[in-house]
Design a protein around this motif. Structure first.
Motif, short mmCIF file in Angstrom:
data_model
loop_
_atom_site.label_atom_id
_atom_site.label_comp_id
_atom_site.label_asym_id
_atom_site.label_seq_id
_atom_site.Cartn_x
_atom_site.Cartn_y
_atom_site.Cartn_z
N MET A 148 -38.70 -2.01 8.37
CA MET A 148 -38.49 -1.01 7.32
C MET A 148 -37.59 -1.58 6.23
O MET A 148 -36.59 -2.25 6.51
CB MET A 148 -37.86 0.25 7.89
N TYR A 149 -37.95 -1.29 4.98
CA TYR A 149 -37.23 -1.76 3.81
C TYR A 149 -36.71 -0.54 3.03
O TYR A 149 -37.04 0.60 3.37
CB TYR A 149 -38.16 -2.58 2.92
N PRO A 150 -35.93 -0.75 1.98
CA PRO A 150 -35.48 0.39 1.16
C PRO A 150 -36.67 1.16 0.59
O PRO A 150 -37.72 0.58 0.29
CB PRO A 150 -34.67 -0.28 0.04
N GLU A 151 -36.49 2.48 0.44
CA GLU A 151 -37.51 3.27 -0.23
C GLU A 151 -37.70 2.73 -1.65
O GLU A 151 -36.77 2.17 -2.24
CB GLU A 151 -37.07 4.74 -0.29
N PRO A 152 -38.88 2.91 -2.25
CA PRO A 152 -39.12 2.38 -3.59
C PRO A 152 -38.11 2.81 -4.64
O PRO A 152 -37.77 2.03 -5.54
CB PRO A 152 -40.53 2.90 -3.91
N ILE A 153 -37.59 4.04 -4.55
CA ILE A 153 -36.62 4.47 -5.56
C ILE A 153 -35.35 3.62 -5.48
O ILE A 153 -34.72 3.33 -6.50
CB ILE A 153 -36.29 5.97 -5.39
N GLY A 154 -34.97 3.20 -4.28
CA GLY A 154 -33.83 2.31 -4.12
C GLY A 154 -34.16 0.88 -4.52
O GLY A 154 -33.36 0.19 -5.14
N LEU A 155 -35.37 0.44 -4.15
CA LEU A 155 -35.81 -0.90 -4.52
C LEU A 155 -35.82 -1.06 -6.03
O LEU A 155 -35.34 -2.07 -6.58
CB LEU A 155 -37.21 -1.14 -3.95
N ALA A 156 -36.33 -0.04 -6.74
CA ALA A 156 -36.42 -0.13 -8.20
C ALA A 156 -35.05 -0.14 -8.86
O ALA A 156 -34.90 -0.65 -9.97
CB ALA A 156 -37.26 1.03 -8.74
N SER A 157 -34.04 0.42 -8.18
CA SER A 157 -32.71 0.46 -8.77
C SER A 157 -32.07 -0.92 -8.88
O SER A 157 -31.06 -1.10 -9.55
CB SER A 157 -31.80 1.38 -7.95
N THR A 158 -32.70 -1.92 -8.23
CA THR A 158 -32.22 -3.30 -8.39
C THR A 158 -32.66 -3.91 -9.71
O THR A 158 -32.11 -4.92 -10.14
CB THR A 158 -32.76 -4.19 -7.25
N PHE A 159 -33.71 -3.34 -10.32
CA PHE A 159 -34.30 -3.87 -11.55
C PHE A 159 -34.77 -5.32 -11.35
O PHE A 159 -34.77 -6.11 -12.29
CB PHE A 159 -33.33 -3.76 -12.73
N GLN A 160 -35.21 -5.63 -10.13
CA GLN A 160 -35.70 -6.98 -9.82
C GLN A 160 -37.08 -6.88 -9.16
O GLN A 160 -37.19 -6.83 -7.93
CB GLN A 160 -34.74 -7.71 -8.88
N PRO A 161 -38.14 -6.82 -9.95
CA PRO A 161 -39.48 -6.70 -9.38
C PRO A 161 -39.83 -7.79 -8.38
O PRO A 161 -40.65 -7.57 -7.48
CB PRO A 161 -40.39 -6.75 -10.61
N ALA A 162 -39.22 -8.96 -8.52
CA ALA A 162 -39.52 -10.05 -7.58
C ALA A 162 -39.20 -9.64 -6.15
O ALA A 162 -39.82 -10.14 -5.20
CB ALA A 162 -38.73 -11.30 -7.96
N LEU A 163 -38.23 -8.75 -5.97
CA LEU A 163 -37.91 -8.28 -4.62
C LEU A 163 -39.07 -7.47 -4.04
O LEU A 163 -39.32 -7.52 -2.83
CB LEU A 163 -36.64 -7.42 -4.65
#
Length: 360
Positions: A107-122
């Motif tokens: 399991m990874y961060p939910e997309p809303i948290g992933l997007a808060s990094t502003f790093q699409p490469a992640l």
């Protein structure tokens, strides 16, 4: 599409009975094929003897650990390849919004948290890892990414989105799709962009409620992430949204799913139904007096596979054909697109998971 693939699909279509064609645009839940948590040969024969388009959530709807899941997937594919008349394998799909949703899946961060990094490469790194896990257990379609704009925090699925900004969502969506599909679908899985279109702006934040969205705003904001994944990532599949948009229920709208999506945005892939969306034309939206009419409306609109299980696209769609409510060519086109996806995945050459590498 290569000439060899086209010839294979044409040959299969020419030999298929109507019942076999309808089976290819339908699906079955994994639990419908089980008794006591184990695959049941009698149920498999009952539901799959004509073949099947997709198997729904073989891991997400069971408690099978990864090795047992891969073995079960191979058992189903072996039956389809060796014991049905045409030997057409199925696409097994799973949910992967923040990781492969199966037992022991990462399991990874939910997309809303992933997007808060502003790093699409992640996002691409994450879905590359998800792709490896999916391939290990035999799953070849992911029901993600969610490309809806989160503009109303009352909507209960905000955490599935990449946020409120169409440019940010587009960048993360493209990266997410590239990680899943890889450089070639023979080594990848189908990404499924959803929900086309307007799902997240439902009235009062109620899931499936009408979306009061003007066409200027639709084009200016809500279509942008979908246009991006079509143009920049060649996304393989898209899923309809549940609500009505400006008075038209999306699942029954040819204007939205064919004219807008295919003709204007240039989408060339496969359109699959959101779960029970076809059924809901009768049971929720009350726009179809019967389930047979629901089937006709959805197929004519452009939905090519019924998920999560066949209710409308089997015998009822056959009745709709006999009544002149749909054309045989519309059924043939849906079957063709699904078979082309199976060919692009390389399922005809190798439908099986490598059981010896599951733990790795």
């Amino acid at each position: 599409m290569s000439t060899a693939t086209q010839n294979r699909v044409d040959d299969l279509l020419s030999r298929m009975t109507l019942e076999e064609k309808l089976a290819q645009i339908g699906s079955r839940w994994m639990h419908e094929l089980q008794t006591g948590g184990a695959l049941d040969p009698i149920k498999i024969q009952q539901h799959l003897h004509l073949g099947i388009g997709q198997i729904t959530r073989p891991g997400g709807k069971t408690t099978l650990p990864p090795l047992a899941l891969a073995q079960a997937a191979n058992q189903l594919q072996r039956y389809l390849v060796e014991e049905t008349r045409l030997g057409i394998p199925a696409i097994l799909h799973e949910e992967t919004c923040c990781g492969l949703m199966v037992r022991e899946g990462t399991m990874y961060p939910e997309p809303i948290g992933l997007a808060s990094t502003f790093q699409p490469a992640l996002a691409e790194a994450m879905t590359t890892a998800i792709r490896r896990q999916m391939l290990a257990v035999g799953a070849r379609q992911s029901l993600a990414p969610v490309l809806d704009l989160a503009r109303d925090p009352r909507w209960g699925r905000t955490e599935e989105t990449f946020g409120e900004d169409p440019t940010l969502i587009a960048h993360f969506g493209v990266a997410y799709v590239r990680g899943l599909q890889g450089s070639s679908l023979t080594e990848g899985v189908l990404a499924t962009g959803k929900h086309f279109i307007g799902h997240s702006v439902s009235q009062s934040g109620l899931n499936c409620a009408p979306a009061h969205l003007g066409w200027h705003e639709l084009y200016d904001l809500y279509l942008a992430p979908f246009q991006a994944v079509i143009d920049e990532a060649d996304i393989a599949t898209l899923m309809n949204s549940y609500p009505e948009l400006d008075g038209e229920v999306v699942a029954a709208s040819r204007r939205i799913l064919t004219v807008l999506l295919r003709e204007r945005l240039g989408f060339k892939g496969l359109i699959v139904s959101d779960y029970e969306a076809i059924l809901m034309l009768h049971t929720y939206h009350n726009m179809a007096p019967t389930l047979r009419r629901s089937a006709a409306l959805a197929l004519n609109a452009g939905i090519e596979v019924e998920l999560p299980t066949t209710v409308c696209y089997g015998e009822l769609l056959q009745q709709a054909l006999e009544a002149g409510e749909v054309e045989l060519e519309s059924i043939n086109q849906a079957v063709r697109r699904h078979l082309e996806m199976k060919a692009r995945l390389g399922l005809f050459e190798n439908p099986y998971a490598d059981e010896g590498r599951v733990v790795e």
